[in-house]
Design a protein around this motif. Sequence first.
Motif, PDB file in Angstrom:
ATOM      1  N   SER A  76     -13.655 -12.185  29.364  1.00  0.00           N
ATOM      2  CA  SER A  76     -15.105 -12.528  29.936  1.00  0.00           C
ATOM      3  C   SER A  76     -16.120 -12.724  28.866  1.00  0.00           C
ATOM      4  CB  SER A  76     -15.276 -11.391  30.807  1.00  0.00           C
ATOM      5  OG  SER A  76     -15.722 -10.227  30.007  1.00  0.00           O
ATOM      6  N   VAL A  77     -16.991 -13.322  29.504  1.00  0.00           N
ATOM      7  CA  VAL A  77     -18.312 -13.763  28.768  1.00  0.00           C
ATOM      8  C   VAL A  77     -19.590 -13.272  29.357  1.00  0.00           C
ATOM      9  CG1 VAL A  77     -19.700 -15.428  27.677  1.00  0.00           C
ATOM     10  CG2 VAL A  77     -17.094 -15.789  27.581  1.00  0.00           C
ATOM     11  N   GLY A  78     -20.406 -12.399  28.849  1.00  0.00           N
ATOM     12  CA  GLY A  78     -21.524 -11.952  29.327  1.00  0.00           C
ATOM     13  C   GLY A  78     -22.788 -12.604  28.711  1.00  0.00           C
ATOM     14  N   ARG A  79     -23.917 -12.055  28.860  1.00  0.00           N
ATOM     15  CA  ARG A  79     -25.157 -12.624  28.313  1.00  0.00           C
ATOM     16  C   ARG A  79     -24.978 -12.870  26.898  1.00  0.00           C
ATOM     17  NH1 ARG A  79     -29.978 -12.267  25.973  1.00  0.00           N
ATOM     18  NH2 ARG A  79     -29.689 -10.354  25.286  1.00  0.00           N
ATOM     19  N   SER A  80     -24.472 -11.688  26.081  1.00  0.00           N
ATOM     20  CA  SER A  80     -24.407 -11.862  24.754  1.00  0.00           C
ATOM     21  C   SER A  80     -22.910 -11.305  24.284  1.00  0.00           C
ATOM     22  CB  SER A  80     -25.528 -10.788  24.084  1.00  0.00           C
ATOM     23  OG  SER A  80     -25.299  -9.541  24.178  1.00  0.00           O
ATOM     24  N   SER A  81     -22.039 -10.761  25.305  1.00  0.00           N
ATOM     25  CA  SER A  81     -20.888 -10.153  24.720  1.00  0.00           C
ATOM     26  C   SER A  81     -19.593 -11.132  24.967  1.00  0.00           C
ATOM     27  CB  SER A  81     -20.786  -8.924  25.622  1.00  0.00           C
ATOM     28  OG  SER A  81     -20.721  -8.868  26.871  1.00  0.00           O
ATOM     29  N   ILE A  82     -18.561 -10.819  24.372  1.00  0.00           N
ATOM     30  CA  ILE A  82     -17.359 -11.598  24.825  1.00  0.00           C
ATOM     31  C   ILE A  82     -16.426 -10.400  24.992  1.00  0.00           C
ATOM     32  CG2 ILE A  82     -15.704 -13.179  24.068  1.00  0.00           C
ATOM     33  CD1 ILE A  82     -18.108 -14.446  22.349  1.00  0.00           C
ATOM     34  N   VAL A  83     -15.371 -10.473  25.643  1.00  0.00           N
ATOM     35  CA  VAL A  83     -14.193  -9.627  25.728  1.00  0.00           C
ATOM     36  C   VAL A  83     -13.038 -10.327  25.585  1.00  0.00           C
ATOM     37  CG1 VAL A  83     -13.017  -7.772  27.035  1.00  0.00           C
ATOM     38  CG2 VAL A  83     -15.522  -7.937  27.279  1.00  0.00           C
ATOM     39  N   ILE A  84     -12.188 -10.043  24.724  1.00  0.00           N
ATOM     40  CA  ILE A  84     -11.037 -10.615  24.140  1.00  0.00           C
ATOM     41  C   ILE A  84      -9.710 -10.012  24.234  1.00  0.00           C
ATOM     42  CG2 ILE A  84      -9.835 -11.971  22.395  1.00  0.00           C
ATOM     43  CD1 ILE A  84     -12.760 -12.872  21.398  1.00  0.00           C
ATOM     44  N   ALA A  85      -8.774 -10.305  25.174  1.00  0.00           N
ATOM     45  CA  ALA A  85      -7.406  -9.787  25.077  1.00  0.00           C
ATOM     46  C   ALA A  85      -6.706 -10.134  23.975  1.00  0.00           C
ATOM     47  CB  ALA A  85      -6.710  -9.886  26.510  1.00  0.00           C
ATOM     48  N   THR A  86      -6.036  -9.147  23.263  1.00  0.00           N
ATOM     49  CA  THR A  86      -5.628  -9.312  22.045  1.00  0.00           C
ATOM     50  C   THR A  86      -4.040  -8.829  22.228  1.00  0.00           C
ATOM     51  OG1 THR A  86      -7.702  -9.396  21.071  1.00  0.00           O
ATOM     52  CG2 THR A  86      -5.893  -9.443  19.656  1.00  0.00           C
ATOM     53  N   GLU A  87      -3.177  -9.446  21.769  1.00  0.00           N
ATOM     54  CA  GLU A  87      -1.749  -9.059  21.541  1.00  0.00           C
ATOM     55  C   GLU A  87      -1.159  -9.406  20.195  1.00  0.00           C
ATOM     56  OE1 GLU A  87       0.581 -11.266  24.486  1.00  0.00           O
ATOM     57  OE2 GLU A  87      -0.194 -10.024  26.125  1.00  0.00           O
ATOM     58  N   ALA A  88      -0.530  -8.354  19.621  1.00  0.00           N
ATOM     59  CA  ALA A  88       0.308  -8.398  18.462  1.00  0.00           C
ATOM     60  C   ALA A  88       1.523  -8.577  18.529  1.00  0.00           C
ATOM     61  CB  ALA A  88      -0.207  -7.409  17.409  1.00  0.00           C
ATOM     62  N   TRP A  89       2.332  -9.593  18.030  1.00  0.00           N
ATOM     63  CA  TRP A  89       3.708  -9.797  18.363  1.00  0.00           C
ATOM     64  C   TRP A  89       4.409  -9.883  16.969  1.00  0.00           C
ATOM     65  CZ3 TRP A  89       6.557 -11.291  22.785  1.00  0.00           C
ATOM     66  CH2 TRP A  89       5.911 -11.242  23.927  1.00  0.00           C
ATOM     67  N   ARG A  90       5.475  -9.499  17.043  1.00  0.00           N
ATOM     68  CA  ARG A  90       6.541  -9.593  15.548  1.00  0.00           C
ATOM     69  C   ARG A  90       7.825 -10.412  15.623  1.00  0.00           C
ATOM     70  NH1 ARG A  90      11.015  -6.425  15.869  1.00  0.00           N
ATOM     71  NH2 ARG A  90      11.355  -6.547  13.803  1.00  0.00           N
ATOM     72  N   ARG A  91       8.079 -10.905  14.559  1.00  0.00           N
ATOM     73  CA  ARG A  91       9.361 -11.590  14.572  1.00  0.00           C
ATOM     74  C   ARG A  91      10.039 -11.378  13.066  1.00  0.00           C
ATOM     75  NH1 ARG A  91       9.114 -17.733  15.759  1.00  0.00           N
ATOM     76  NH2 ARG A  91       7.743 -17.704  14.091  1.00  0.00           N
ATOM     77  N   GLU A  92      11.315 -11.037  13.435  1.00  0.00           N
ATOM     78  CA  GLU A  92      12.014 -10.743  12.012  1.00  0.00           C
ATOM     79  C   GLU A  92      11.932 -12.012  11.210  1.00  0.00           C
ATOM     80  OE1 GLU A  92      15.714  -9.192  13.416  1.00  0.00           O
ATOM     81  OE2 GLU A  92      15.126  -7.393  14.509  1.00  0.00           O
ATOM     82  N   ARG A  93      11.954 -11.577   9.985  1.00  0.00           N
ATOM     83  CA  ARG A  93      11.922 -12.705   8.819  1.00  0.00           C
ATOM     84  C   ARG A  93      12.807 -13.575   8.956  1.00  0.00           C
ATOM     85  NH1 ARG A  93       8.587 -13.248   4.634  1.00  0.00           N
ATOM     86  NH2 ARG A  93       9.456 -14.373   3.096  1.00  0.00           N
ATOM     87  N   HIS A  94      14.221 -13.467   9.051  1.00  0.00           N
ATOM     88  CA  HIS A  94      15.101 -14.555   9.171  1.00  0.00           C
ATOM     89  C   HIS A  94      15.744 -14.575  10.523  1.00  0.00           C
ATOM     90  CE1 HIS A  94      14.864 -14.676   4.910  1.00  0.00           C
ATOM     91  NE2 HIS A  94      15.100 -13.362   4.796  1.00  0.00           N
TER      92      HIS A  94
END
Length: 123
Positions: A76-94
């Motif tokens: 969502s975006v308000g007059r001066s604000s922004i709400v951001i849904a954020t996800e962190a994902w991992r992947r094994e190196r190899h």
Amino acid sequence: MPKRDPAIRVTAMPADANAYGDIFGGWLLSLMDHGAGLVAARRAKGRAVTIAMDGMEFHQPVKVGDEVSVYCTIESVGRSSIVIATEAWRRERHSEHGGKVTEAKFTFVAIDETGRPRPVEGE
């Protein structure tokens, strides 16, 4: 893994881990804030600062060497604000094996050169 480009992607390094080889939660939170901050600054067309985030629950650990990707969606975006849904994902190196580590909603406020809230410009 989501089928879109991440806001940011890094490799977890030994300096980011505790004595058991798990990555510190604070490091992950910082990475998520960085990714969401990039998205917020682009949407605000200027400086935007973090003012809040909702609680996080860790679903699985991140290990040294894992690739960590942060995905962001503007909710969502308000007059001066922004709400951001954020996800962190991992992947094994190899391998392609991995999964979602955690998620949170970050709230940013667009500010002017004096540090005061300013309107978020339209698309």
